[in-house]
Scaffold this active site. Structure first.
Site, PDB file in Angstrom:
ATOM      1  N   ASP A  66       0.865  -1.184   0.000  1.00 16.09           N
ATOM      2  CA  ASP A  66       0.000   0.000   0.000  1.00 16.09           C
ATOM      3  C   ASP A  66       0.898   1.229   0.000  1.00 16.09           C
ATOM      4  OD1 ASP A  66      -2.160   1.597  -0.070  1.00 16.09           O
ATOM      5  OD2 ASP A  66      -2.961   1.028   1.882  1.00 16.09           O
ATOM      6  N   ALA A  67       1.144   1.727  -1.196  1.00 15.52           N
ATOM      7  CA  ALA A  67       2.190   2.725  -1.404  1.00 15.52           C
ATOM      8  C   ALA A  67       1.665   3.977  -2.094  1.00 15.52           C
ATOM      9  CB  ALA A  67       3.308   2.105  -2.244  1.00 15.52           C
ATOM     10  N   LYS A  68       0.530   3.869  -2.810  1.00 11.10           N
ATOM     11  CA  LYS A  68      -0.091   5.012  -3.502  1.00 11.10           C
ATOM     12  C   LYS A  68       0.925   5.754  -4.383  1.00 11.10           C
ATOM     13  CE  LYS A  68      -3.958   4.790  -0.657  1.00 11.10           C
ATOM     14  NZ  LYS A  68      -3.600   3.886   0.425  1.00 11.10           N
ATOM     15  N   ARG A  69       1.705   5.023  -5.162  1.00 13.81           N
ATOM     16  CA  ARG A  69       2.725   5.625  -6.005  1.00 13.81           C
ATOM     17  C   ARG A  69       2.152   6.100  -7.335  1.00 13.81           C
ATOM     18  NH1 ARG A  69       4.895   5.051  -1.442  1.00 13.81           N
ATOM     19  NH2 ARG A  69       7.003   4.272  -1.195  1.00 13.81           N
TER      20      ARG A  69
END
Lengths: 275, 275
Positions: free
Chosen positions: B94-97
């Site tokens: 869960d990094a939202k890159r």
């Protein structure tokens, strides 16, 4: 670092250049690969060769994370080197983060506290409570994506919302957030004609401008439409400077490219009577 | 991991639960802080206690980055432990890159190759060429933000673009991208009534659903409107499970909470005649 400190540095150096550190082990000079920490050694050489010509360095966090622990250690060492050797330099974590509140707080701690960056780039899609946790840090700066330099910018950023492009709505909304004085914005150089409109919404804010050089944007056009009385621009160049050569002369060639840009900037500042 | 493998696991375990690993050293049981790697030890205990009740773990990357090198090492160890001990588990970074093309490729390498995650969350604001580099990886999944569970979701995601909410435009546009079969989407449980509309646009895609429990979303409502014939949902719970207790019984209490959710899910699957 305060905004005034950044402005003072710009006026002293007659430069508003940011050097992007996108260190790719496939692109750096081969002779560095034998060293213990090639990423750090590359950064150090680039920084030593260009620090008097630029006001900021922008490590691109993806390029460190791609090398796992080694990459993260190289990032720490690079930041430590900057802080101890050139403490006047403004530092930008190009990370494009953004998540629900408590998670954004953790990202802010990672970049502002653990790594001691002066600023970090964030994405706006999740709205107010994903960005405000970054804004709460005093004398730290949050650089939010507004209008980016890539082709995909036209997928969503420029579509019309109530007759007005989304990126304008993003700028107008962000201005109302708590501690919005700590906001800067990313605006791509490839869209110089948009700067006039953007300056109507955020006349005083600093804009971080990628896309000059390798991506085709023009420095003089950006300055014509985007500069304000305090400059208000940080022009980024990454590949055009750090990969000017991949031979043993890479650092001096990087300096040559940075010098060209600094000289162009000094001329522009003189022309605009900014001292 | 293939999507079919994930579906098979869901049917075997009668669960579509994802456990979010948001490890905050201020919240975990005090007795773990004396160990050499408290973050990993906490994760290991939670995983051992819940692996048969869930189908995925979702390390929240911010919570590792906030602890620098130590955090990144704990993340590597957690991933290694999952791969070697419970290889059937689906893993979500869960990094939202999301960044321009070559930078997104570096993020994809960091999560898909270096850390061997099955999937990563990304943000859509920069458009097609910021997401397609992730989609190019075979049997890897890119989970794009559509409609998030936080209050800030209403700042931009639900504003109308040509009479239609932005998140719908995001879904419709993303479907046209190359390798879009590798896309899943984040849709918050706090907006269950939106699932009907979303399923009209992406009937077959998996949706990662945060916001059940601590954030107030209802599992049965989400399933009523969002489930498809292959389930098509991954319901995340983080704090509600991992911080059920901060005493020495934290792992068994986490299991109790996970079991409650798994049992509710098994009932829903039976009700929908999904075997």
């Amino acid at each position: 670092m305060t905004t005034q400190h950044l402005i003072d540095q710009i006026k002293t150096k007659k430069s508003f250049l940011t050097v992007g550190l996108d260190v790719d082990l496939n692109k750096i000079p081969k002779h560095l690969l034998d060293l213990e920490d090639p990423i750090f050694e590359f950064n150090k050489a680039i920084i030593d060769a260009t620090h008097d010509l630029c006001v900021a360095y922008k490590p691109n966090i993806a390029f460190f994370e791609a090398y796992g622990i080694k990459g993260w250690m190289a990032l720490q060492k690079t930041m430590h080197y900057l802080h101890t050797t050139y403490p006047e330099i403004f530092t930008i974590a190009d990370a494009k983060r953004g998540d629900i509140g408590n998670t954004s707080t953790m990202y802010a701690k990672a970049f502002f506290e653990d790594l001691e960056f002066d600023s970090v780039t964030v994405a706006p899609y999740m709205g107010k409570d994903s960005v405000e946790p970054f804004l709460a840090f005093e004398n730290k700066h949050t650089i939010m994506l507004a209008l980016t330099s890539n082709e995909g910018a036209f997928d969503f950023q420029t579509i019309k919302v109530d007759g007005k492009e989304l990126y304008k709505r993003v700028l107008e909304t962000a201005k109302t957030w708590k501690n919005s004085q700590n906001l800067m914005y990313v605006v791509g150089a490839t869209k110089a004609e948009y700067f006039t409109e953007i300056r109507k919404i955020v006349p005083d804010s600093f804009l971080l401008v990628p896309g000059v050089g390798a991506q085709g944007g023009s420095l003089s056009e950006v300055c014509k439409y985007g500069m304000n009385a305090q400059i208000g621009l940080l022009i980024n160049s990454s590949r055009g400077i750090i990969y000017a050569s991949n031979g043993v002369d890479f650092a001096s060639r990087a300096r040559q490219e940075a010098l060209k840009m600094q000289q162009e900037m000094a001329q522009i500042m003189a022309l605009h009577l900014i001292k």
